[in-house]
Scaffold this motif. Structure first.
Motif, short mmCIF file in Angstrom:
data_model
loop_
_atom_site.label_atom_id
_atom_site.label_comp_id
_atom_site.label_asym_id
_atom_site.label_seq_id
_atom_site.Cartn_x
_atom_site.Cartn_y
_atom_site.Cartn_z
N CYS A 132 0.80 -1.33 -0.04
CA CYS A 132 -0.08 -0.01 0.03
C CYS A 132 0.73 1.28 0.04
CB CYS A 132 -0.91 -0.01 1.32
SG CYS A 132 -2.18 -1.38 1.23
N PHE A 133 0.70 2.30 -1.06
CA PHE A 133 1.47 3.46 -1.02
C PHE A 133 0.83 4.50 -0.31
CE2 PHE A 133 1.83 0.82 -4.96
CZ PHE A 133 3.37 0.43 -4.85
N SER A 134 1.74 5.52 -0.04
CA SER A 134 1.22 6.50 0.94
C SER A 134 0.35 7.53 0.02
CB SER A 134 2.47 7.37 1.26
OG SER A 134 3.26 7.85 0.16
N ARG A 135 0.34 7.45 -0.95
CA ARG A 135 -0.44 8.29 -1.93
C ARG A 135 -0.41 7.53 -3.59
NH1 ARG A 135 2.25 10.98 -5.89
NH2 ARG A 135 4.50 11.57 -5.58
N PRO A 170 11.83 9.95 -4.82
CA PRO A 170 11.42 8.59 -4.59
C PRO A 170 10.40 8.33 -5.51
CG PRO A 170 11.56 9.35 -2.29
CD PRO A 170 11.64 10.49 -3.25
N ARG A 171 10.54 7.11 -6.42
CA ARG A 171 9.34 6.92 -7.30
C ARG A 171 8.29 6.48 -6.82
NH1 ARG A 171 12.74 3.02 -11.47
NH2 ARG A 171 13.34 2.02 -9.68
N TYR A 172 8.27 5.78 -5.58
CA TYR A 172 6.96 5.64 -4.83
C TYR A 172 7.55 5.53 -3.34
CZ TYR A 172 9.52 0.93 -4.77
OH TYR A 172 10.28 0.07 -4.78
N ILE A 173 6.37 5.47 -2.49
CA ILE A 173 6.60 5.37 -1.06
C ILE A 173 5.61 4.45 -0.35
CG2 ILE A 173 6.53 6.62 1.25
CD1 ILE A 173 7.30 9.16 0.01
N VAL A 174 6.14 3.39 -0.10
CA VAL A 174 5.27 2.23 0.72
C VAL A 174 4.93 2.49 1.97
CG1 VAL A 174 5.17 -0.18 1.04
CG2 VAL A 174 6.41 0.40 -0.97
N GLU A 175 3.75 2.78 2.27
CA GLU A 175 3.23 2.93 3.62
C GLU A 175 2.99 1.73 4.61
OE1 GLU A 175 -0.61 4.94 6.05
OE2 GLU A 175 -0.68 4.97 3.81
N ARG A 176 2.76 0.62 3.72
CA ARG A 176 2.51 -0.79 4.44
C ARG A 176 2.74 -1.83 3.40
NH1 ARG A 176 -2.08 1.97 5.45
NH2 ARG A 176 -3.23 0.61 3.85
N ALA A 177 3.48 -2.78 4.22
CA ALA A 177 4.07 -4.09 3.10
C ALA A 177 3.20 -5.29 3.99
CB ALA A 177 5.52 -4.21 2.86
N THR A 178 2.35 -6.01 3.49
CA THR A 178 1.71 -6.89 4.25
C THR A 178 2.20 -8.30 3.55
OG1 THR A 178 -0.08 -5.67 4.81
CG2 THR A 178 -0.32 -7.94 4.85
#
Length: 314
Positions: free
Chosen positions: A67-70, A300-308
């Protein structure tokens, strides 16, 4: 040798497609290998996409979720899933079932034959309006005419890549995320599998129904070639030549004492034409400058908020 297979699935507002996608995909994966992972890369969605994925993960821990931060967009979500994947082979596919899971068998067979990249190529595009098909055909033709690398027409991000290819693609630090072009830059042995693309299982596409994603198409043109800049120069020389020819005609009429019938309409047309060409040139230059700016910022190309579901050590 046991095969670890990774399936990377970028998702956004796809709660209706996830159950059917897994229902069709999981038996196929189970018949290929017992070791697989399905990585959903989720841009924050206003619907229940995340909840639906977690419900299925509760029944099968091989389903994983980023899940990404945005919202970073499909290209970045795809690259994130590839970077988090561990498979010996990685398949990128859409959840809307326009990328048929039944092709996985054939893709794995081609990979075992020694191909590093397996590209399903669309023969038919069911459910898409003719204008979108036309834009896509013209776009691929333009890209392959001017780009430094060749991108097979009618291929999307749906593809199988070996671990070696995935590592090389992820190592590229380009910010546009145009996967088709990045895989072409990396190279390696590739093959094509023709297939008929079905319509979406449910819901509406997140891209424009008639034009698709023009930004992704422009990335294919401007990020893999400088020929567009040369095109501006070419138009500049053509217009200069036309101006000299017009001046010669004007002087000839003067020397012959003939009446020149050109008036305001001619001036308006010429000025509008020249202004349009100038704006096109500035626009092309702006496209390149904008992409240079994005690369120089190095955000950053992406920011991961949660990695499950992922091993914290990895």
């Amino acid at each position: 040798m046991s095969l670890l297979l990774s399936i990377v699935v970028p998702v956004y507002k796809e709660e209706k497609n996830v159950p059917e996608f897994l229902r069709r995909l999981q038996p196929i994966l189970g018949s290929v290998t017992s070791e697989y992972e399905i990585i959903f890369a989720l841009d924050p969605s206003p619907d229940r996409t995340e909840e639906v994925i977690l419900e299925h993960r509760a029944r099968d821990p091989r389903i994983k979720l980023l899940c990404f931060s945005r919202r970073f967009g499909q290209p970045m979500a795809t690259l994130a899933g590839m970077q988090y994947s561990r498979g010996d082979a990685v398949i990128v596919m859409d959840v809307d079932l326009q990328d048929p899971p039944e092709l996985v068998h054939e893709m794995i067979a081609k990979w075992r034959e020694g191909y590093e990249v397996v590209l399903p190529q669309r023969r038919q595009r069911t459910g898409e309006p003719w204008i979108k098909k036309l834009v896509s055909a013209v776009g691929y033709r333009v890209i392959n005419k001017i780009a430094d690398v060749r991108i097979p027409p009618n291929t999307g991000d749906f593809r199988l890549m070996s671990r070696r290819v995935v590592e090389e693609v992820v190592r590229l630090r380009e910010t546009h995320g145009f996967l088709r072009g990045m895989v072409a830059v990396v190279g390696f042995k590739q093959c094509i599998i023709p297939f008929d693309r079905p319509a979406r299982h449910a819901g509406e596409t997140n891209y424009n129904r008639f034009l698709g994603s023009l930004r992704i198409g422009f990335n294919g043109i401007f990020c893999f070639s400088t020929n567009a800049l040369q095109l501006s120069t070419f138009f500049g020389f053509i217009i200069a030549l036309f101006s000299f020819l017009l001046m010669a005609i004007y002087l000839f009429y003067k020397f012959m004492g003939w009446t020149i019938l050109w008036g305001n309409p001619t001036l308006v047309i010429l000025i509008s034409f020249l202004g349009g060409i100038q704006l096109i040139g500035i626009g092309i230059l702006g496209e390149y400058i904008g992409r240079i700016y994005e690369e120089v910022r190095a955000r950053p190309r992406y920011i991961v908020e949660r990695a499950t579901g992922f091993d914290p050590a990895s």
